[in-house]
Design a protein around this motif. Sequence first.
Motif, PDB file in Angstrom:
ATOM      1  N   ALA A 199     -15.048  22.176   8.053  1.00 17.42           N
ATOM      2  CA  ALA A 199     -14.317  20.900   8.080  1.00 17.42           C
ATOM      3  C   ALA A 199     -15.009  19.906   9.000  1.00 17.42           C
ATOM      4  CB  ALA A 199     -12.882  21.143   8.542  1.00 17.42           C
ATOM      5  N   LEU A 200     -15.526  20.389  10.126  1.00 11.27           N
ATOM      6  CA  LEU A 200     -16.221  19.516  11.068  1.00 11.27           C
ATOM      7  C   LEU A 200     -17.479  18.927  10.429  1.00 11.27           C
ATOM      8  CD1 LEU A 200     -16.675  18.362  13.910  1.00 11.27           C
ATOM      9  CD2 LEU A 200     -17.713  20.545  14.552  1.00 11.27           C
ATOM     10  N   LEU A 201     -18.234  19.746   9.710  1.00 11.24           N
ATOM     11  CA  LEU A 201     -19.462  19.268   9.074  1.00 11.24           C
ATOM     12  C   LEU A 201     -19.164  18.256   7.969  1.00 11.24           C
ATOM     13  CD1 LEU A 201     -21.349  22.667   9.026  1.00 11.24           C
ATOM     14  CD2 LEU A 201     -22.169  20.566  10.141  1.00 11.24           C
ATOM     15  N   TYR A 202     -18.110  18.517   7.195  1.00  8.90           N
ATOM     16  CA  TYR A 202     -17.733  17.542   6.169  1.00  8.90           C
ATOM     17  C   TYR A 202     -17.262  16.235   6.815  1.00  8.90           C
ATOM     18  CZ  TYR A 202     -18.262  20.533   2.080  1.00  8.90           C
ATOM     19  OH  TYR A 202     -18.787  21.297   1.081  1.00  8.90           O
ATOM     20  N   ALA A 203     -16.604  16.356   7.968  1.00  8.44           N
ATOM     21  CA  ALA A 203     -16.182  15.153   8.694  1.00  8.44           C
ATOM     22  C   ALA A 203     -17.405  14.358   9.156  1.00  8.44           C
ATOM     23  CB  ALA A 203     -15.308  15.538   9.887  1.00  8.44           C
ATOM     24  N   CYS A 204     -18.468  15.076   9.546  1.00  7.96           N
ATOM     25  CA  CYS A 204     -19.708  14.393   9.927  1.00  7.96           C
ATOM     26  C   CYS A 204     -20.243  13.571   8.758  1.00  7.96           C
ATOM     27  CB  CYS A 204     -20.765  15.418  10.348  1.00  7.96           C
ATOM     28  SG  CYS A 204     -20.419  16.262  11.903  1.00  7.96           S
ATOM     29  N   ALA A 205     -20.140  14.144   7.567  1.00  7.36           N
ATOM     30  CA  ALA A 205     -20.656  13.470   6.378  1.00  7.36           C
ATOM     31  C   ALA A 205     -19.831  12.244   6.007  1.00  7.36           C
ATOM     32  CB  ALA A 205     -20.691  14.448   5.210  1.00  7.36           C
ATOM     33  N   GLU A 206     -18.522  12.348   6.209  1.00  7.49           N
ATOM     34  CA  GLU A 206     -17.619  11.287   5.758  1.00  7.49           C
ATOM     35  C   GLU A 206     -17.316  10.241   6.818  1.00  7.49           C
ATOM     36  OE1 GLU A 206     -16.956  11.037   2.736  1.00  7.49           O
ATOM     37  OE2 GLU A 206     -17.464  13.016   1.972  1.00  7.49           O
ATOM     38  N   ALA A 207     -17.769  10.475   8.042  1.00  3.10           N
ATOM     39  CA  ALA A 207     -17.465   9.539   9.133  1.00  3.10           C
ATOM     40  C   ALA A 207     -18.045   8.157   8.828  1.00  3.10           C
ATOM     41  CB  ALA A 207     -18.030  10.058  10.448  1.00  3.10           C
ATOM     42  N   PRO A 208     -17.321   7.088   9.125  1.00  5.27           N
ATOM     43  CA  PRO A 208     -17.791   5.728   8.808  1.00  5.27           C
ATOM     44  C   PRO A 208     -19.110   5.355   9.466  1.00  5.27           C
ATOM     45  CG  PRO A 208     -15.462   5.718   9.364  1.00  5.27           C
ATOM     46  CD  PRO A 208     -15.970   7.097   9.686  1.00  5.27           C
ATOM     47  N   HIS A 209     -19.417   5.970  10.626  1.00 13.53           N
ATOM     48  CA  HIS A 209     -20.625   5.579  11.353  1.00 13.53           C
ATOM     49  C   HIS A 209     -21.776   6.546  11.121  1.00 13.53           C
ATOM     50  CE1 HIS A 209     -18.330   8.328  13.899  1.00 13.53           C
ATOM     51  NE2 HIS A 209     -19.485   8.718  14.375  1.00 13.53           N
ATOM     52  N   TRP A 210     -21.721   7.302  10.028  1.00 14.65           N
ATOM     53  CA  TRP A 210     -22.758   8.314   9.816  1.00 14.65           C
ATOM     54  C   TRP A 210     -24.173   7.737   9.735  1.00 14.65           C
ATOM     55  CZ3 TRP A 210     -25.648   7.525   5.502  1.00 14.65           C
ATOM     56  CH2 TRP A 210     -25.072   6.796   4.444  1.00 14.65           C
ATOM     57  N   SER A 211     -24.318   6.485   9.299  1.00 18.09           N
ATOM     58  CA  SER A 211     -25.660   5.926   9.131  1.00 18.09           C
ATOM     59  C   SER A 211     -26.401   5.788  10.458  1.00 18.09           C
ATOM     60  CB  SER A 211     -25.585   4.555   8.445  1.00 18.09           C
ATOM     61  OG  SER A 211     -24.790   3.671   9.224  1.00 18.09           O
ATOM     62  N   ASP A 212     -25.647   5.687  11.562  1.00 18.08           N
ATOM     63  CA  ASP A 212     -26.264   5.538  12.876  1.00 18.08           C
ATOM     64  C   ASP A 212     -26.421   6.869  13.622  1.00 18.08           C
ATOM     65  OD1 ASP A 212     -26.376   2.735  12.570  1.00 18.08           O
ATOM     66  OD2 ASP A 212     -24.302   2.561  13.254  1.00 18.08           O
ATOM     67  N   LEU A 213     -25.410   7.707  13.513  1.00 20.07           N
ATOM     68  CA  LEU A 213     -25.366   8.898  14.369  1.00 20.07           C
ATOM     69  C   LEU A 213     -25.298  10.209  13.599  1.00 20.07           C
ATOM     70  CD1 LEU A 213     -22.756   7.589  16.995  1.00 20.07           C
ATOM     71  CD2 LEU A 213     -25.239   7.652  17.239  1.00 20.07           C
ATOM     72  N   TYR A 214     -25.635  10.185  12.327  1.00 23.44           N
ATOM     73  CA  TYR A 214     -25.386  11.386  11.541  1.00 23.44           C
ATOM     74  C   TYR A 214     -26.208  12.576  12.020  1.00 23.44           C
ATOM     75  CZ  TYR A 214     -29.718  10.715   8.857  1.00 23.44           C
ATOM     76  OH  TYR A 214     -31.007  10.575   8.465  1.00 23.44           O
ATOM     77  N   HIS A 215     -27.478  12.335  12.430  1.00 26.33           N
ATOM     78  CA  HIS A 215     -28.303  13.452  12.876  1.00 26.33           C
ATOM     79  C   HIS A 215     -27.685  14.100  14.126  1.00 26.33           C
ATOM     80  CE1 HIS A 215     -31.871  12.152  10.383  1.00 26.33           C
ATOM     81  NE2 HIS A 215     -31.852  13.456  10.224  1.00 26.33           N
ATOM     82  N   ASP A 216     -27.306  13.253  15.093  1.00 29.69           N
ATOM     83  CA  ASP A 216     -26.720  13.776  16.323  1.00 29.69           C
ATOM     84  C   ASP A 216     -25.435  14.538  16.045  1.00 29.69           C
ATOM     85  OD1 ASP A 216     -28.759  12.729  17.821  1.00 29.69           O
ATOM     86  OD2 ASP A 216     -27.653  10.937  18.438  1.00 29.69           O
ATOM     87  N   SER A 217     -24.568  13.980  15.205  1.00 27.75           N
ATOM     88  CA  SER A 217     -23.279  14.627  14.965  1.00 27.75           C
ATOM     89  C   SER A 217     -23.450  15.946  14.226  1.00 27.75           C
ATOM     90  CB  SER A 217     -22.342  13.690  14.184  1.00 27.75           C
ATOM     91  OG  SER A 217     -22.865  13.402  12.899  1.00 27.75           O
TER      92      SER A 217
END
Length: 256
Positions: A199-217
Amino acid sequence: MIVRCFSESTNLLNSPQTVKKRALSYLRSGNVNGAMAVIFKEHSQGRRFDTKMWNIVLSVLLKMRNYADVDRAFDAFRKEGYEPDSYTWCTLVDSRVRAGRLDGQNGAIAVIERLQRLGLTPTSEMCSSILSGLVHWRKYKQAEEYWNQLKIDNIQPNQQMFTTMIKLITRTKTLAHVFSFIDEMAASNVRPNLYHFTALLYACAEAPHWSDLYHDSIQDALLQLQKSSLKPDSSIYRAVLYAYARAGDAGAAEFY
């Protein structure tokens, strides 16, 4: 000799074990009224079953989805002087939750309040059932309020409660909230499982700010998974691939 054999046969037919089997036979066939008639007949003759038999009746009704009959059977047994245990109360709560009866005088929450008035502490399983029901029936705001109230009442959250809240938060909150819940689980001595990290990983994918911080998250999520010593399964791999793909990083997805 014949009289004695007849008497022994009669005693055997009316032995507690035989009567119990007869009641269970009625229950297996779905004849709950027949089972309760047998139980109450024994009760009227001064022979009582224990609360376990009562719980079996309620469990069968719950399994058959006869939710209204769970309430009726509960009241009938109480009138006969049977005392419920924690399993009995939990079955009553589950029945009302599954029927979608959460609020009001005949709701699942009212059962918890009734227990508290009796000076009894609701179990984590009961509260977990209500929390799951609130999320299932999409009463998200009420679910969050109920979660906060549980903490005020010092109800120790179990793993299922955290699972329910992560489901809720991934639908209604930010990625930071999901990470904080993983941390809160550890602080509560509840070990996260693979579902929580998926669920956490899918949340990383769907988070609104993924374009900036997706690698870190994503890397933070994988680091937490590594620290948990859990062995990733196919659902984890799918979640990671999906997260990288959502970010448009086909190279990272292919590498992983």
